[in-house]
Each structure stands twice: as C-alpha cells, then as structure tokens.
Design a protein around this motif. Structure first.
Motif, mmCIF file in Angstrom:
data_model
loop_
_atom_site.group_PDB
_atom_site.id
_atom_site.type_symbol
_atom_site.label_atom_id
_atom_site.label_comp_id
_atom_site.label_asym_id
_atom_site.label_seq_id
_atom_site.Cartn_x
_atom_site.Cartn_y
_atom_site.Cartn_z
ATOM 1 N N VAL A 53 -34.161 -62.404 10.856
ATOM 2 C CA VAL A 53 -35.274 -62.055 9.835
ATOM 3 C C VAL A 53 -34.581 -62.254 8.478
ATOM 4 N N ARG A 54 -33.448 -63.045 8.246
ATOM 5 C CA ARG A 54 -32.894 -63.340 6.957
ATOM 6 C C ARG A 54 -33.667 -64.318 6.047
ATOM 7 N N ARG A 55 -33.382 -64.067 4.816
ATOM 8 C CA ARG A 55 -34.113 -65.123 3.775
ATOM 9 C C ARG A 55 -35.591 -64.787 3.609
ATOM 10 N N THR A 56 -36.092 -63.635 4.065
ATOM 11 C CA THR A 56 -37.349 -63.333 3.579
ATOM 12 C C THR A 56 -37.574 -62.081 2.579
ATOM 13 N N GLY A 57 -36.403 -61.865 1.990
ATOM 14 C CA GLY A 57 -36.556 -60.969 0.945
ATOM 15 C C GLY A 57 -36.187 -59.382 1.431
ATOM 16 N N LEU A 58 -35.748 -59.354 2.810
ATOM 17 C CA LEU A 58 -35.629 -57.772 3.167
ATOM 18 C C LEU A 58 -34.203 -57.145 2.539
ATOM 19 N N GLY A 59 -33.345 -58.163 2.620
ATOM 20 C CA GLY A 59 -32.135 -57.733 1.910
ATOM 21 C C GLY A 59 -32.196 -57.280 0.754
ATOM 22 N N ARG A 60 -32.757 -58.048 -0.301
ATOM 23 C CA ARG A 60 -33.261 -57.501 -1.544
ATOM 24 C C ARG A 60 -33.802 -56.024 -1.688
ATOM 25 N N ASP A 61 -34.925 -55.876 -0.646
ATOM 26 C CA ASP A 61 -35.916 -54.908 -0.570
ATOM 27 C C ASP A 61 -35.093 -53.663 -0.197
ATOM 28 N N VAL B 240 -17.543 -57.291 0.716
ATOM 29 C CA VAL B 240 -18.217 -58.359 1.134
ATOM 30 C C VAL B 240 -17.146 -59.253 1.888
ATOM 31 N N VAL B 241 -17.540 -59.859 2.946
ATOM 32 C CA VAL B 241 -16.583 -60.324 3.870
ATOM 33 C C VAL B 241 -16.875 -61.787 3.384
ATOM 34 N N GLY B 242 -15.483 -62.669 3.070
ATOM 35 C CA GLY B 242 -15.559 -64.036 2.492
ATOM 36 C C GLY B 242 -16.233 -64.765 3.899
ATOM 37 N N GLU C 103 -23.721 -50.525 1.971
ATOM 38 C CA GLU C 103 -23.619 -51.297 3.191
ATOM 39 C C GLU C 103 -25.024 -51.656 3.384
ATOM 40 N N VAL C 104 -25.377 -53.062 3.782
ATOM 41 C CA VAL C 104 -26.517 -53.602 3.862
ATOM 42 C C VAL C 104 -26.463 -54.506 5.328
ATOM 43 N N LEU C 105 -27.358 -54.526 6.238
ATOM 44 C CA LEU C 105 -27.363 -55.323 7.312
ATOM 45 C C LEU C 105 -28.876 -55.793 7.436
ATOM 46 N N VAL C 106 -28.988 -57.271 7.584
ATOM 47 C CA VAL C 106 -30.168 -57.756 8.010
ATOM 48 C C VAL C 106 -30.153 -58.574 9.166
ATOM 49 N N HIS C 107 -30.799 -58.247 10.141
ATOM 50 C CA HIS C 107 -30.708 -59.306 11.580
ATOM 51 C C HIS C 107 -30.929 -60.742 11.120
ATOM 52 N N PRO D 265 -22.788 -65.047 4.379
ATOM 53 C CA PRO D 265 -23.816 -65.319 3.531
ATOM 54 C C PRO D 265 -24.019 -64.035 2.368
ATOM 55 N N ALA D 266 -23.342 -62.894 2.760
ATOM 56 C CA ALA D 266 -23.341 -61.803 1.670
ATOM 57 C C ALA D 266 -22.880 -62.081 0.447
ATOM 58 N N VAL D 267 -21.828 -63.287 0.265
ATOM 59 C CA VAL D 267 -21.235 -63.515 -0.590
ATOM 60 C C VAL D 267 -22.450 -64.079 -1.937
ATOM 61 N N ALA D 268 -23.056 -65.139 -1.367
ATOM 62 C CA ALA D 268 -24.301 -65.470 -2.204
ATOM 63 C C ALA D 268 -25.418 -64.604 -2.437
ATOM 64 N N PHE D 269 -25.628 -63.689 -1.326
ATOM 65 C CA PHE D 269 -26.600 -62.618 -1.581
ATOM 66 C C PHE D 269 -26.204 -61.735 -2.777
ATOM 67 N N TYR D 270 -24.911 -61.092 -2.860
ATOM 68 C CA TYR D 270 -24.655 -60.326 -3.789
ATOM 69 C C TYR D 270 -24.492 -60.758 -5.171
ATOM 70 N N GLU D 271 -23.822 -61.984 -5.305
ATOM 71 C CA GLU D 271 -23.773 -62.750 -6.469
ATOM 72 C C GLU D 271 -25.308 -63.147 -7.069
ATOM 73 N N SER D 272 -26.260 -63.250 -6.196
ATOM 74 C CA SER D 272 -27.672 -63.463 -6.652
ATOM 75 C C SER D 272 -28.048 -62.036 -7.328
ATOM 76 N N LEU D 273 -27.620 -60.852 -6.983
ATOM 77 C CA LEU D 273 -28.052 -59.695 -7.214
ATOM 78 C C LEU D 273 -27.261 -59.225 -8.497
ATOM 79 N N ALA E 31 -25.701 -58.266 16.551
ATOM 80 C CA ALA E 31 -26.379 -59.828 16.262
ATOM 81 C C ALA E 31 -25.870 -60.177 14.779
ATOM 82 N N VAL E 32 -25.623 -59.358 13.861
ATOM 83 C CA VAL E 32 -24.853 -59.775 12.698
ATOM 84 C C VAL E 32 -23.425 -59.937 12.734
ATOM 85 N N LEU E 33 -22.861 -59.297 13.832
ATOM 86 C CA LEU E 33 -21.248 -59.843 13.934
ATOM 87 C C LEU E 33 -21.379 -61.260 14.669
HETATM 88 C C1 LIG Z 1 -26.564 -60.345 3.148
HETATM 89 C C2 LIG Z 1 -27.782 -60.044 3.959
HETATM 90 C C3 LIG Z 1 -27.986 -58.512 3.676
HETATM 91 C C4 LIG Z 1 -28.840 -60.625 3.212
HETATM 92 O O1 LIG Z 1 -30.014 -60.364 3.664
HETATM 93 P P1 LIG Z 1 -31.461 -61.389 3.368
HETATM 94 O O2 LIG Z 1 -32.726 -60.427 4.015
HETATM 95 O O3 LIG Z 1 -31.156 -62.668 4.161
HETATM 96 O O4 LIG Z 1 -31.438 -61.573 1.978
HETATM 97 P P2 LIG Z 1 -32.750 -61.884 1.000
HETATM 98 O O5 LIG Z 1 -33.761 -62.763 1.820
HETATM 99 O O6 LIG Z 1 -33.206 -60.528 0.130
HETATM 100 O O7 LIG Z 1 -31.945 -62.850 -0.049
HETATM 101 C C5 LIG Z 1 -31.946 -62.502 -1.392
HETATM 102 C C6 LIG Z 1 -30.986 -63.365 -2.207
HETATM 103 O O8 LIG Z 1 -29.652 -63.563 -1.864
HETATM 104 C C7 LIG Z 1 -29.241 -65.047 -1.966
HETATM 105 N N1 LIG Z 1 -28.897 -65.270 -0.364
HETATM 106 C C8 LIG Z 1 -29.132 -64.498 0.713
HETATM 107 N N2 LIG Z 1 -28.690 -65.205 1.715
HETATM 108 C C9 LIG Z 1 -28.147 -66.435 1.205
HETATM 109 C C10 LIG Z 1 -27.397 -67.458 1.993
HETATM 110 N N3 LIG Z 1 -27.356 -67.540 3.248
HETATM 111 N N4 LIG Z 1 -27.125 -68.484 1.531
HETATM 112 C C11 LIG Z 1 -27.307 -68.529 -0.074
HETATM 113 N N5 LIG Z 1 -27.962 -67.509 -0.690
HETATM 114 C C12 LIG Z 1 -28.457 -66.450 0.166
HETATM 115 C C13 LIG Z 1 -30.371 -65.963 -2.235
HETATM 116 O O9 LIG Z 1 -30.520 -65.854 -3.521
HETATM 117 C C14 LIG Z 1 -31.675 -64.901 -1.751
HETATM 118 O O10 LIG Z 1 -32.725 -65.250 -2.594
HETATM 119 P P3 LIG Z 1 -33.815 -66.606 -1.915
HETATM 120 O O11 LIG Z 1 -33.916 -66.479 -0.492
HETATM 121 O O12 LIG Z 1 -35.043 -66.399 -2.660
HETATM 122 O O13 LIG Z 1 -33.319 -67.769 -2.313
HETATM 123 C C15 LIG Z 1 -27.658 -60.387 5.521
HETATM 124 O O14 LIG Z 1 -27.219 -61.817 5.389
HETATM 125 C C16 LIG Z 1 -26.538 -59.746 6.040
HETATM 126 O O15 LIG Z 1 -27.173 -58.629 6.612
HETATM 127 N N6 LIG Z 1 -25.435 -60.059 6.106
HETATM 128 C C17 LIG Z 1 -24.336 -59.135 6.890
HETATM 129 C C18 LIG Z 1 -23.680 -58.151 5.830
HETATM 130 C C19 LIG Z 1 -22.567 -57.528 6.413
HETATM 131 O O16 LIG Z 1 -22.427 -56.288 6.024
HETATM 132 N N7 LIG Z 1 -21.859 -57.933 7.132
HETATM 133 C C20 LIG Z 1 -20.472 -57.337 7.539
HETATM 134 C C21 LIG Z 1 -20.442 -57.070 8.845
HETATM 135 S S1 LIG Z 1 -20.544 -58.645 9.502
#
Ligand SMILES: CC(C)(COP(=O)(O)OP(=O)(O)OC[C@H]1O[C@@H](n2cnc3c(N)ncnc32)[C@H](O)[C@@H]1OP(=O)(O)O)[C@@H](O)C(=O)NCCC(=O)NCCS
Length: 339
Positions: free
Chosen positions: A96-104, A125-127, A89-93, A130-138, A25-27
């Motif tokens: 259920v994204r943008r609920t803070g699970l990735g951060r947890d 991090v793949v260009g 390496e982190v994956l979130v379906h 969403p991973a770009v903004a996620f890791y930069e936010s951390l 689903a992530v892919l």
């Molecule tokens: C990156 C990833 C782990 C984020 O998971 P998530 O649960 O949505 O992240 P969170 O809800 O904890 O987000 C934390 C913060 O990151 C930032 N962020 C996350 N996704 C974002 C997006 N799409 N756009 C902008 N900011 C984003 C925000 O600052 C967010 O805080 P906020 O929601 O309070 O604004 C998820 O998108 C993912 O699994 N991506 C695939 C990663 C991967 O490995 N890819 C390679 C194979 S495809």
C-alpha cells in the motif's frame, strides 16, 4: 483504511501478529538480508520504555471484512518522547505504498509531538531504501551517517579469535557478564561510559552514563525481551573498568545480535583491550547463544581504529544508517499545506 491511536500493551494478539506481518513484509522488501522477526516478546518490545520516556503509537488498519474479520494492520507509526526530542518510526506495508499513507502517519505523530511541546523530531533512516526519498520529501535533513557492518559467525577464524582474546596487557582481567554487570561494578561501568560521552555521542540512541540510568537501561532491555551480554576489562590495580563491550540478543530476532557500545578508556588504550574484549564476547556468545549466526554493529565512518578491529574480526560493511532531523513547526506546517 483508518488511522487510530493504538496501545500495544492492551492490543489484541491478532493486532500484534498483523503488525509483525507488516514489519516482516517491510524487511523482505527493504532489507532482504535481515532475518525476519518472530512473535516473541513483541508486545513488550513495543510497549516497554525507560522511566521518564513515553512512546505513543498509531496504526493504519484496513476495513473489517463483511463477516467481521478485523482488517490487517498495514501501517504503524510511533514516537518516543525523550529529553526534548521525538524519535519517529514509520512502517508502511509494501502493498500500500505511495498512496500517501506514510505522510498521513507522520502527520498525526508530528501534530502530537508539537502539542506535547517538543521542538524537533529525529528518525533513523536506512540507506538505499525508499525511506530516504520519503523523509527528504518531508524536509528532514541528514544529521549523521554511520555504517552498519555484519559479521557472519560461520566465517570466523575461531583459533585466531581465541589467541586475540588472550592477548591483553598485564594487569588487566577480562570478565564476561551475561545479563549485565553485577551491581558492585555498575558505578565503575558508568564512569567508563561517561568518559566517551562527548566523542561518540549519538543523539537518537543515547547511552546511559550515570549508575541509575544504567540500571534502568539494563532493566528496560530485559523487559523488552532483549538480553544484554557484557564483557569488560578490569584494571586490577585501581578496579577501574578500562574497557567494555555490549552485545544484545533480542528475542525478536535471536539469530542476529546487535553490538551496542564498545569503549576503551583513554588511559588504557594501547594494551590490546579492544581486540581482547570483542574476541572474548564472540567466544562466549558461541556457547551462550548457539542459534546465533550474525552480529551487526554501527560505526561512525571516521572511527578508523574501531573499523580496523572490526575488519580483522571479519565484519563486512553493509549499509549506511543515517539520522535525519526536522524542526517540528516546519514539519507540521509543511504537512498541513499538503493535504
Ligand atoms: C518510507 C515509507 C514509510 C513511505 O511510506 P509511503 O506510504 O509509501 O509514503 P507516501 O505515499 O506517503 O509518500 C510520500 C512522499 O514520499 C516520497 N517517496 C516515498 N516513497 C518513495 C520512493 N520509493 N521513491 C521516491 N520517493 C518516495 C514521495 O515524494 C512521496 O510523494 P508522492 O507519492 O506524491 O510522490 C515506507 O516506504 C516504509 O515503510 N519504509 C520502511 C521504513 C522503515 O522503517 N524501514 C526500516 C526497517 S526496514
């Protein structure tokens, strides 16, 4: 939802399958051109590591249904602990994204890396995902950028490739070794790899330079269901490995192979070895792996000669592929203050 430490070696097949669904689903959401993964050696892919390395995993699992059906695995994190660095390496379906699970998930992994005494965490991090903004936010910062390119084998000019494979200078012999080089070539092979260690080193995907590491690394690939193919150019007079190229066909996505290292030793540049070994590899793969339709490769953006040869072969630039890093103490502190 519950986040818990998870051991892929002993996990149920249903859990492995559920994680695979999430990965696919992530892919589909982030890299829709990439082939979906299959449940083939998935358990081994997730659990096998090089000697001396450790991978620690956690999953986020939805609550069980009232009838007792286990909840889906909608999130996954693992860290690979290798020489001084934890590779994350982190994956979130997507559902259920943008609920803070990735951060947890990063929080539990970072805490463990800290407890284990490691100072830094790196992540690929793949260009344009969403991973770009996620890791930069951390607080992660970008250390290195490569370009991923993909070759569609259906567009390859096979007659031209056959000629390229033959155009190698006199005094060199090109050999194909499915599964890896034979043991009597391992030392010469490792020497060739050692020569470029400083110029082309990428921290998160370390190459193996000494013969024992190289043997371990080939064995680890096999255990993970990833079949290495090697083409090398031997300098007949000295027996040196003058050039080598490595492609891996993973059981998890056998229609798209991964190009690993390609090296031409300095003294042997200018004899057409780069083109010849890459062309020979593609010709061999066409018969050894008939299901294969694509090969992907990663190159530094300043590696002009390599990019030129790849363009001639038909590789098309796909996306940026970045390495980000962060200081563990800073990350743990930031995550603790963001509860
Ligand atoms: C990156 C990833 C782990 C984020 O998971 P998530 O649960 O949505 O992240 P969170 O809800 O904890 O987000 C934390 C913060 O990151 C930032 N962020 C996350 N996704 C974002 C997006 N799409 N756009 C902008 N900011 C984003 C925000 O600052 C967010 O805080 P906020 O929601 O309070 O604004 C998820 O998108 C993912 O699994 N991506 C695939 C990663 C991967 O490995 N890819 C390679 C194979 S495809």
């Amino acid at each position: 939802m519950m986040v818990r430490e998870w051991n892929p070696r002993t996990a149920s097949s249903a859990e492995i399958a559920s994680l695979l669904d999430t990965l696919n689903a992530v892919l589909a959401a982030d890299l829709p051109q990439d082939p979906p993964w299959r449940d083939s050696s998935m358990r081994e892919y997730l659990s096998e590591v090089m000697p001396g390395e450790r991978r620690i995993s956690w999953v986020a699992q939805e609550d069980d249904a009232p009838d007792g059906t286990p909840g889906a695995i909608v999130g996954h994190v693992h860290v690979l602990l290798l020489g001084g660095i934890g590779v994350l390496e982190v994956l979130v379906h997507p559902a259920v994204r943008r609920t803070g699970l990735g951060r947890d998930l990063v929080r539990v992994a970072a805490r463990r890396v800290w407890d284990e005494g490691f100072q830094s965490i790196g992540v690929e991090v793949v260009g344009d995902t969403p991973a770009v903004a996620f890791y930069e936010s951390l607080g992660f910062t970008r250390d290195y950028v490569e370009t991923r390119s993909v070759l569609d084998l259906r567009t390859v000019d096979w007659p031209a490739l056959t000629e390229m494979a033959a155009e190698v200078g006199a005094g060199y012999r090109v050999e194909f070794w499915p599964g890896g080089p034979p043991d009597e070539l391992i030392e010469a092979y490792a020497r060739a790899k050692a020569e470029v260690r400083d110029s082309d080193d990428v921290e998160l995907r370390p190459s193996s330079y000494d013969p024992d590491r190289l043997r371990d690394s080939l064995a680890t690939l096999h255990r993970r269901g990833m079949k290495p193919y090697i083409v090398l150019a031997l300098h007949e007079q000295t027996g040196d490995v003058a050039g080598l190229t490595e492609v891996v066909v993973p059981a998890q996505h056998p229609t798209r192979a991964d190009q690993y290292d390609t090296i031409v030793v300095l003294d042997h540049r200018g004899y057409g070895i780069d083109r010849a070994i890459k062309a020979r590899m593609l010709l061999e793969l066409r018969s050894a792996e008939p299901q294969l339709v694509e090969v992907q490769t990663w190159n530094a953006q300043d590696n002009e000669s390599m990019l030129k040869v790849n363009a001639e072969l038909g590789y098309r630039p796909d996306r940026d592929w970045c390495e980000y890093g962060v200081d563990v103490a800073e990350l743990v502190h930031r995550l603790d203050s963001h509860r």
